[in-house]
Design a protein around this motif. Structure first.
Motif, PDB file in Angstrom:
ATOM      1  N   ASP A 103       0.831  -1.200   0.000  1.00  0.00           N
ATOM      2  CA  ASP A 103       0.000   0.000   0.000  1.00  0.00           C
ATOM      3  C   ASP A 103       0.868   1.254   0.000  1.00  0.00           C
ATOM      4  N   LEU A 104       1.743   1.350   0.959  1.00  0.00           N
ATOM      5  CA  LEU A 104       2.628   2.511   1.048  1.00  0.00           C
ATOM      6  C   LEU A 104       3.506   2.619  -0.195  1.00  0.00           C
ATOM      7  N   GLY A 105       3.993   1.488  -0.661  1.00  0.00           N
ATOM      8  CA  GLY A 105       4.891   1.492  -1.810  1.00  0.00           C
ATOM      9  C   GLY A 105       4.232   2.012  -3.069  1.00  0.00           C
ATOM     10  N   ARG A 106       3.058   1.469  -3.398  1.00  0.00           N
ATOM     11  CA  ARG A 106       2.380   1.867  -4.636  1.00  0.00           C
ATOM     12  C   ARG A 106       1.883   3.313  -4.592  1.00  0.00           C
ATOM     13  N   ASN A 107       1.297   3.696  -3.467  1.00  0.00           N
ATOM     14  CA  ASN A 107       0.533   4.937  -3.425  1.00  0.00           C
ATOM     15  C   ASN A 107       1.285   6.145  -2.893  1.00  0.00           C
ATOM     16  N   LEU A 108       2.393   5.941  -2.201  1.00  0.00           N
ATOM     17  CA  LEU A 108       3.141   7.082  -1.678  1.00  0.00           C
ATOM     18  C   LEU A 108       4.598   7.056  -2.109  1.00  0.00           C
ATOM     19  N   LEU A 109       5.266   5.919  -1.920  1.00  0.00           N
ATOM     20  CA  LEU A 109       6.703   5.870  -2.158  1.00  0.00           C
ATOM     21  C   LEU A 109       7.079   5.836  -3.636  1.00  0.00           C
ATOM     22  N   LEU A 110       6.275   5.177  -4.455  1.00  0.00           N
ATOM     23  CA  LEU A 110       6.658   4.995  -5.862  1.00  0.00           C
ATOM     24  C   LEU A 110       6.945   6.304  -6.589  1.00  0.00           C
ATOM     25  N   PRO A 111       6.101   7.336  -6.480  1.00  0.00           N
ATOM     26  CA  PRO A 111       6.441   8.607  -7.150  1.00  0.00           C
ATOM     27  C   PRO A 111       7.737   9.220  -6.617  1.00  0.00           C
ATOM     28  N   TRP A 112       7.980   9.075  -5.326  1.00  0.00           N
ATOM     29  CA  TRP A 112       9.211   9.619  -4.749  1.00  0.00           C
ATOM     30  C   TRP A 112      10.436   8.852  -5.258  1.00  0.00           C
ATOM     31  N   LEU A 134       0.137   6.225   7.963  1.00  0.00           N
ATOM     32  CA  LEU A 134       0.768   6.650   6.711  1.00  0.00           C
ATOM     33  C   LEU A 134       0.013   6.109   5.504  1.00  0.00           C
ATOM     34  N   ASP A 135      -0.516   4.903   5.620  1.00  0.00           N
ATOM     35  CA  ASP A 135      -1.230   4.285   4.500  1.00  0.00           C
ATOM     36  C   ASP A 135      -2.539   5.003   4.186  1.00  0.00           C
ATOM     37  N   VAL A 136      -3.188   5.526   5.231  1.00  0.00           N
ATOM     38  CA  VAL A 136      -4.545   6.071   5.053  1.00  0.00           C
ATOM     39  C   VAL A 136      -4.607   7.593   5.167  1.00  0.00           C
ATOM     40  N   LEU A 137      -3.464   8.244   5.380  1.00  0.00           N
ATOM     41  CA  LEU A 137      -3.475   9.681   5.629  1.00  0.00           C
ATOM     42  C   LEU A 137      -4.072  10.461   4.464  1.00  0.00           C
ATOM     43  N   GLU A 138      -3.753  10.082   3.242  1.00  0.00           N
ATOM     44  CA  GLU A 138      -4.282  10.788   2.077  1.00  0.00           C
ATOM     45  C   GLU A 138      -5.805  10.618   1.995  1.00  0.00           C
ATOM     46  N   CYS A 191     -10.604 -10.669   4.143  1.00  0.00           N
ATOM     47  CA  CYS A 191      -9.199 -10.490   4.537  1.00  0.00           C
ATOM     48  C   CYS A 191      -8.340 -10.733   3.304  1.00  0.00           C
ATOM     49  N   SER A 192      -7.138 -10.132   3.291  1.00  0.00           N
ATOM     50  CA  SER A 192      -6.248 -10.253   2.130  1.00  0.00           C
ATOM     51  C   SER A 192      -4.804 -10.140   2.595  1.00  0.00           C
ATOM     52  N   ASP A 193      -3.909 -10.722   1.788  1.00  0.00           N
ATOM     53  CA  ASP A 193      -2.480 -10.581   2.084  1.00  0.00           C
ATOM     54  C   ASP A 193      -1.900  -9.339   1.412  1.00  0.00           C
ATOM     55  N   ASP A 194      -2.756  -8.517   0.816  1.00  0.00           N
ATOM     56  CA  ASP A 194      -2.323  -7.265   0.176  1.00  0.00           C
ATOM     57  C   ASP A 194      -2.982  -6.103   0.912  1.00  0.00           C
ATOM     58  N   ALA A 195      -2.181  -5.306   1.633  1.00  0.00           N
ATOM     59  CA  ALA A 195      -2.720  -4.220   2.457  1.00  0.00           C
ATOM     60  C   ALA A 195      -3.384  -3.138   1.613  1.00  0.00           C
ATOM     61  N   ASP A 196      -2.974  -3.004   0.369  1.00  0.00           N
ATOM     62  CA  ASP A 196      -3.600  -2.022  -0.521  1.00  0.00           C
ATOM     63  C   ASP A 196      -5.050  -2.409  -0.788  1.00  0.00           C
ATOM     64  N   ILE A 197      -5.309  -3.699  -0.971  1.00  0.00           N
ATOM     65  CA  ILE A 197      -6.673  -4.168  -1.191  1.00  0.00           C
ATOM     66  C   ILE A 197      -7.534  -3.914   0.048  1.00  0.00           C
ATOM     67  N   VAL A 198      -6.975  -4.158   1.225  1.00  0.00           N
ATOM     68  CA  VAL A 198      -7.716  -3.943   2.468  1.00  0.00           C
ATOM     69  C   VAL A 198      -8.119  -2.472   2.602  1.00  0.00           C
ATOM     70  N   ARG A 199      -7.208  -1.586   2.264  1.00  0.00           N
ATOM     71  CA  ARG A 199      -7.531  -0.147   2.322  1.00  0.00           C
ATOM     72  C   ARG A 199      -8.620   0.201   1.314  1.00  0.00           C
ATOM     73  N   ARG A 200      -8.544  -0.365   0.119  1.00  0.00           N
ATOM     74  CA  ARG A 200      -9.554  -0.081  -0.905  1.00  0.00           C
ATOM     75  C   ARG A 200     -10.935  -0.563  -0.472  1.00  0.00           C
ATOM     76  N   TRP A 201     -10.991  -1.703   0.202  1.00  0.00           N
ATOM     77  CA  TRP A 201     -12.268  -2.176   0.740  1.00  0.00           C
ATOM     78  C   TRP A 201     -12.846  -1.145   1.714  1.00  0.00           C
ATOM     79  N   ALA A 202     -11.968  -0.607   2.565  1.00  0.00           N
ATOM     80  CA  ALA A 202     -12.431   0.374   3.545  1.00  0.00           C
ATOM     81  C   ALA A 202     -12.963   1.630   2.861  1.00  0.00           C
TER      82      ALA A 202
END
Length: 302
Positions: free
Chosen positions: A104-113, A247-251, A224-235
């Protein structure tokens, strides 16, 4: 108050002295004589002194100009030295940089940096492993891993990125409108809790601190999922309550897609760190990456 001196005006001044005249300096610098003359006048105005004495035939240094010339040369030399140091640093950062990071953090925050970082050091060969499973720094021959949580293996080296980060409880406004918001951790028993899996372990025990006391609740839900990005998207889709790194959900919180719950209860500590197998792994590229990411995260969290 004197105006700040411009470096390009200093260059015109020094080149004029070395070339023996304004026209010759303008040719060397590939600018018009009028621009060169304006630069000299601007510099003299900024300093409040006359640097060159003009006659019909030539220019010569004034007494103040004689005193100022070595300092002008020193300033220009320092600028060149700084540019060379940067170029040398960029040249040093070359070859593969093998890095793992959470999904989650990697795709959505760190990758552009990281794209920004590689653009600054184009000789780097970035090799990314994106997964929520704990990376094997030795077995996978990684240079570094970006991880949440405290280290269990004391032989590893951790450089802090966001030391005060914690988990937080969130839900979408649409979920809260349908099901209400839990008022205590124990009330989570009546909510659909979105969980993630690491290895064979489902993280279904959520801990909270209130007034120095820690309470842990066993939660359940239909996803439930082994991918935290999917869990956030469900929320975000309003399908349940999520307990994730802030950090994952701040945006999502800032944009109103998620709302923080149980504000009086601090979630579990989840410090973000850049982890290496040993001190010898702290290459110039890894150290530079750590400083770069730490700076970006500090600004992001401000």
């Amino acid at each position: 108050m004197k105006k700040r001196v411009r470096m390009d005006d200093l260059q015109v001044f020094v080149t004029t002295v070395e070339a023996g005249g304004l026209s010759a300096a303008a040719r060397q610098l590939d600018i018009s004589p009028a621009l060169a003359s304006a630069a000299l006048q601007r510099l003299e105005h900024s300093l409040g002194i006359r640097l060159l004495v003009r006659s019909t035939r030539r220019l010569r240094l004034s007494d103040d100009g004689e005193r100022y010339l070595p300092h002008a040369r020193q300033a220009l030399d320092a600028l060149v030295d700084g540019e060379m140091a940067l170029e040398q640093a960029r040249a040093e950062l070359a070859g593969p940089l093998r890095l793992s990071m959470p999904s989650d953090l990697g795709r959505n925050l760190l990758l552009p940096w990281l794209t920004e970082f590689q653009a600054e050091y184009p000789r780097l060969d970035m090799r990314l492993r994106v997964s929520d499973q704990v990376a094997d720094l030795f077995g996978e021959q990684l240079d570094a891993s970006i991880r949440y949580g405290l280290l269990g293996d004391s032989s590893l080296v951790a450089l802090p990125l966001a030391a005060d980060n914690r988990r937080t409880l969130c839900a979408a406004p649409s979920y809260i409108a349908r099901h209400g918001a839990p008022q205590t951790p124990q009330a989570l028993a009546g909510h659909n809790c979105l969980r993630y899996v690491m290895g064979e372990q489902t993280h279904d025990r959520w801990s909270f601190e209130d007034a120095g006391a820690t309470s842990t609740v066993l939660v359940s839900g239909d996803r439930c999922s082994d991918d935290a990005d999917i869990v956030r998207r469900w929320a975000v889709a309003g399908l349940g309550v999520v307990y994730k790194s802030r950090l994952d959900v701040l945006e999502d919180i800032r944009a109103g897609r998620l709302v923080e719950l149980l504000a009086d209860h601090a979630g579990q500590a989840a410090p973000l760190q850049l982890v290496c197998a040993h001190r010898q792994s702290l290459s110039p590229a890894v150290r530079r990456l750590h400083g770069f990411l730490a700076q970006r995260l500090q600004a992001y969290l401000a």
